[in-house]
Write a protein that holds these residues in place. Sequence first.
Motif, PDB file in Angstrom:
ATOM      1  N   UNK A 171      -5.931 -21.191  29.298  1.00 47.62           N
ATOM      2  CA  UNK A 171      -4.595 -20.617  29.110  1.00 47.62           C
ATOM      3  C   UNK A 171      -3.930 -20.372  30.456  1.00 47.62           C
ATOM      4  N   UNK A 172      -2.589 -20.409  30.445  1.00 51.02           N
ATOM      5  CA  UNK A 172      -1.794 -20.164  31.651  1.00 51.02           C
ATOM      6  C   UNK A 172      -1.176 -18.773  31.578  1.00 51.02           C
ATOM      7  N   UNK A 173      -1.033 -18.132  32.742  1.00 52.69           N
ATOM      8  CA  UNK A 173      -0.504 -16.773  32.819  1.00 52.69           C
ATOM      9  C   UNK A 173       0.320 -16.620  34.098  1.00 52.69           C
ATOM     10  N   UNK A 174       1.286 -15.683  34.109  1.00 54.46           N
ATOM     11  CA  UNK A 174       1.994 -15.434  35.369  1.00 54.46           C
ATOM     12  C   UNK A 174       1.019 -15.054  36.478  1.00 54.46           C
ATOM     13  N   UNK A 175       0.001 -14.262  36.118  1.00 51.41           N
ATOM     14  CA  UNK A 175      -1.040 -13.883  37.072  1.00 51.41           C
ATOM     15  C   UNK A 175      -2.303 -13.558  36.273  1.00 51.41           C
ATOM     16  N   UNK A 176      -3.439 -14.021  36.739  1.00 50.54           N
ATOM     17  CA  UNK A 176      -4.708 -13.711  36.073  1.00 50.54           C
ATOM     18  C   UNK A 176      -5.195 -12.361  36.595  1.00 50.54           C
ATOM     19  N   UNK A 177      -5.231 -11.388  35.699  1.00 46.84           N
ATOM     20  CA  UNK A 177      -5.671 -10.031  36.032  1.00 46.84           C
ATOM     21  C   UNK A 177      -7.015  -9.751  35.349  1.00 46.84           C
ATOM     22  N   UNK A 178      -7.582  -8.586  35.656  1.00 41.57           N
ATOM     23  CA  UNK A 178      -8.823  -8.198  35.007  1.00 41.57           C
ATOM     24  C   UNK A 178      -8.665  -8.094  33.501  1.00 41.57           C
ATOM     25  N   UNK A 179      -7.519  -7.586  33.058  1.00 42.64           N
ATOM     26  CA  UNK A 179      -7.258  -7.482  31.613  1.00 42.64           C
ATOM     27  C   UNK A 179      -7.186  -8.857  30.969  1.00 42.64           C
ATOM     28  N   UNK A 317     -14.277  -5.800  19.516  1.00 42.03           N
ATOM     29  CA  UNK A 317     -12.857  -5.865  19.162  1.00 42.03           C
ATOM     30  C   UNK A 317     -12.056  -5.029  20.149  1.00 42.03           C
ATOM     31  N   UNK A 318     -10.788  -5.353  20.254  1.00 41.33           N
ATOM     32  CA  UNK A 318      -9.881  -4.529  21.050  1.00 41.33           C
ATOM     33  C   UNK A 318      -8.980  -3.755  20.103  1.00 41.33           C
ATOM     34  N   UNK A 319      -8.534  -2.591  20.539  1.00 42.01           N
ATOM     35  CA  UNK A 319      -7.704  -1.739  19.681  1.00 42.01           C
ATOM     36  C   UNK A 319      -6.874  -0.833  20.569  1.00 42.01           C
ATOM     37  N   UNK A 320      -6.025  -0.037  19.935  1.00 41.32           N
ATOM     38  CA  UNK A 320      -5.244   0.953  20.668  1.00 41.32           C
ATOM     39  C   UNK A 320      -5.417   2.302  19.968  1.00 41.32           C
ATOM     40  N   UNK A 321      -5.699   3.331  20.749  1.00 42.17           N
ATOM     41  CA  UNK A 321      -5.892   4.672  20.187  1.00 42.17           C
ATOM     42  C   UNK A 321      -4.560   5.168  19.625  1.00 42.17           C
ATOM     43  N   UNK A 322      -4.589   5.719  18.404  1.00 44.90           N
ATOM     44  CA  UNK A 322      -3.336   6.181  17.799  1.00 44.90           C
ATOM     45  C   UNK A 322      -2.915   7.532  18.371  1.00 44.90           C
ATOM     46  N   UNK A 323      -1.786   8.047  17.876  1.00 40.44           N
ATOM     47  CA  UNK A 323      -1.231   9.291  18.421  1.00 40.44           C
ATOM     48  C   UNK A 323      -2.133  10.489  18.185  1.00 40.44           C
ATOM     49  N   UNK A 324      -3.022  10.398  17.185  1.00 38.21           N
ATOM     50  CA  UNK A 324      -3.954  11.495  16.903  1.00 38.21           C
ATOM     51  C   UNK A 324      -5.277  11.337  17.642  1.00 38.21           C
ATOM     52  N   UNK A 325      -5.391  10.314  18.492  1.00 37.43           N
ATOM     53  CA  UNK A 325      -6.604  10.129  19.265  1.00 37.43           C
ATOM     54  C   UNK A 325      -7.722   9.439  18.514  1.00 37.43           C
ATOM     55  N   UNK A 326      -7.386   8.637  17.488  1.00 35.30           N
ATOM     56  CA  UNK A 326      -8.410   7.976  16.677  1.00 35.30           C
ATOM     57  C   UNK A 326      -8.179   6.467  16.658  1.00 35.30           C
ATOM     58  N   UNK A 327      -9.261   5.729  16.351  1.00 40.92           N
ATOM     59  CA  UNK A 327      -9.179   4.314  15.976  1.00 40.92           C
ATOM     60  C   UNK A 327      -9.942   4.156  14.665  1.00 40.92           C
ATOM     61  N   UNK A 328      -9.597   3.119  13.928  1.00 36.39           N
ATOM     62  CA  UNK A 328     -10.202   2.905  12.623  1.00 36.39           C
ATOM     63  C   UNK A 328     -11.116   1.697  12.668  1.00 36.39           C
ATOM     64  N   UNK A 329     -12.289   1.841  12.073  1.00 35.92           N
ATOM     65  CA  UNK A 329     -13.285   0.777  12.057  1.00 35.92           C
ATOM     66  C   UNK A 329     -13.866   0.655  10.651  1.00 35.92           C
ATOM     67  N   UNK A 346      -2.822   6.226  22.679  1.00 37.77           N
ATOM     68  CA  UNK A 346      -2.075   5.013  23.062  1.00 37.77           C
ATOM     69  C   UNK A 346      -2.792   4.144  24.097  1.00 37.77           C
ATOM     70  N   UNK A 347      -3.997   4.525  24.490  1.00 37.81           N
ATOM     71  CA  UNK A 347      -4.732   3.686  25.438  1.00 37.81           C
ATOM     72  C   UNK A 347      -5.297   2.454  24.722  1.00 37.81           C
ATOM     73  N   UNK A 348      -5.332   1.334  25.435  1.00 31.76           N
ATOM     74  CA  UNK A 348      -5.999   0.136  24.917  1.00 31.76           C
ATOM     75  C   UNK A 348      -7.491   0.274  25.201  1.00 31.76           C
ATOM     76  N   UNK A 358     -21.578   2.781  18.299  1.00 29.29           N
ATOM     77  CA  UNK A 358     -20.287   2.261  18.749  1.00 29.29           C
ATOM     78  C   UNK A 358     -19.930   2.922  20.076  1.00 29.29           C
ATOM     79  N   UNK A 359     -19.321   2.137  20.952  1.00 30.13           N
ATOM     80  CA  UNK A 359     -18.881   2.633  22.254  1.00 30.13           C
ATOM     81  C   UNK A 359     -17.436   2.212  22.476  1.00 30.13           C
ATOM     82  N   UNK A 360     -16.580   3.153  22.873  1.00 30.83           N
ATOM     83  CA  UNK A 360     -15.183   2.871  23.194  1.00 30.83           C
ATOM     84  C   UNK A 360     -15.033   2.839  24.709  1.00 30.83           C
TER      85      UNK A 360
END
Length: 402
Positions: A171-179, A317-329, A346-348, A358-360
Amino acid sequence: MSKNKVIVLAVLEGGMSKSEAARRYGVGRQWVHELLARYAAEGDAGLAPRSRRPRTNPQATDPDVRARILALRAELTKKGLDAGAETIAAHLEREGRTPPARSTIHRILRAAGTVAPEPRKRPRSSLRRFTAAQPNEMWQSDFTYWTLADRTEVEILDFIDDHSRYLLHLTAHPKVTGTVVTDAFLDTAQEHGLPASTLTDNGLVYTTRLAGGRGGRNAFETLIASLGITQKNGRPSHPQTQGKIERFHQTLKKWLKNQPEAHTIADLNELLAKFRHVYNHERPHRALKRRTPSGAYAATPKAAPAIAAQGEHWRIRTDRVDADGKVTLRHAGRLRHLGIGRAHKHKRIILLVRDTDATAVEHGTGEILAEFTINPARGYQPKKQNTPGPKTGGVVDVSGHL
């Protein structure tokens, strides 16, 4: 004066008989007859040495095959693909033809003026190569540079299987970052399974081992260690360690130069998807004995990390923490709500799941945000109390235990 002329003059002017001339000059009587007949018909020209080459050669390359060899050379070169003797032979086999020897194909190309003379190279037999014994035993990764039509420079990230040369990701990207690297690895692992090891250079998107100890592990290093994958890095200033992927970049750029210029990254990614199909499924590889990378990748059982080889079930898997500080699995047929904490809303994150553990991990930093042991009787899953917080900079145990 030639010996043939002496024999003819000895008979015609010296009065010598044909038998006597044959004995004196050590030739057969039939040869004397032949010389006299040639002289009578052609004069001195008839006595000149003639080629002993047979008028027909049953081993000569069929004219149709010769023409197809030259046509394939032109077609493959126009597409920016390898057009050497090995590749041409593989295409002839696919077409149901019996290809001549590689040396014969090369002679045909050279005679037609399609091979540019090159300086004498080091013989391949003198090179020491390492090739993984199984698919997924080792993935190589690197990125290279390309320029869009408006001269904007972009970066192309790739993952290649060392055993089969199978192009796993491109894949091509403007810049290859750690993410970008971590996301690409996760996507590739979801599609092809986890590798037993990785091999990269020492770029900061892959490792911080040459950063003087500043910042600790990056996200890629943390992810690799948590999955029990062996991470390998080449010696600084020694690109030969990643020779396969360096050579791949030459093949890729040669092909891209023969395509229409890409005006956007989206255009370039369309071209890269097309190239990936050609490279994996159509282009025979000399190092694979004319097989395609897809054929070689599917022909042998795949390797796996030591933890996965033990039969444990892994999910990434990747996810984003919701406003209540949870993710669903989803686990054991039910949705579980993992409480990571409102401080991380809101963190990825990267969620690593092994059976009931499980580890986040924070995406981009590799910091462990929370660890869980899932209780099948509960919907809400609190994190373990001894989980390192965001200020402690905890890392995942390299042994693979979460």
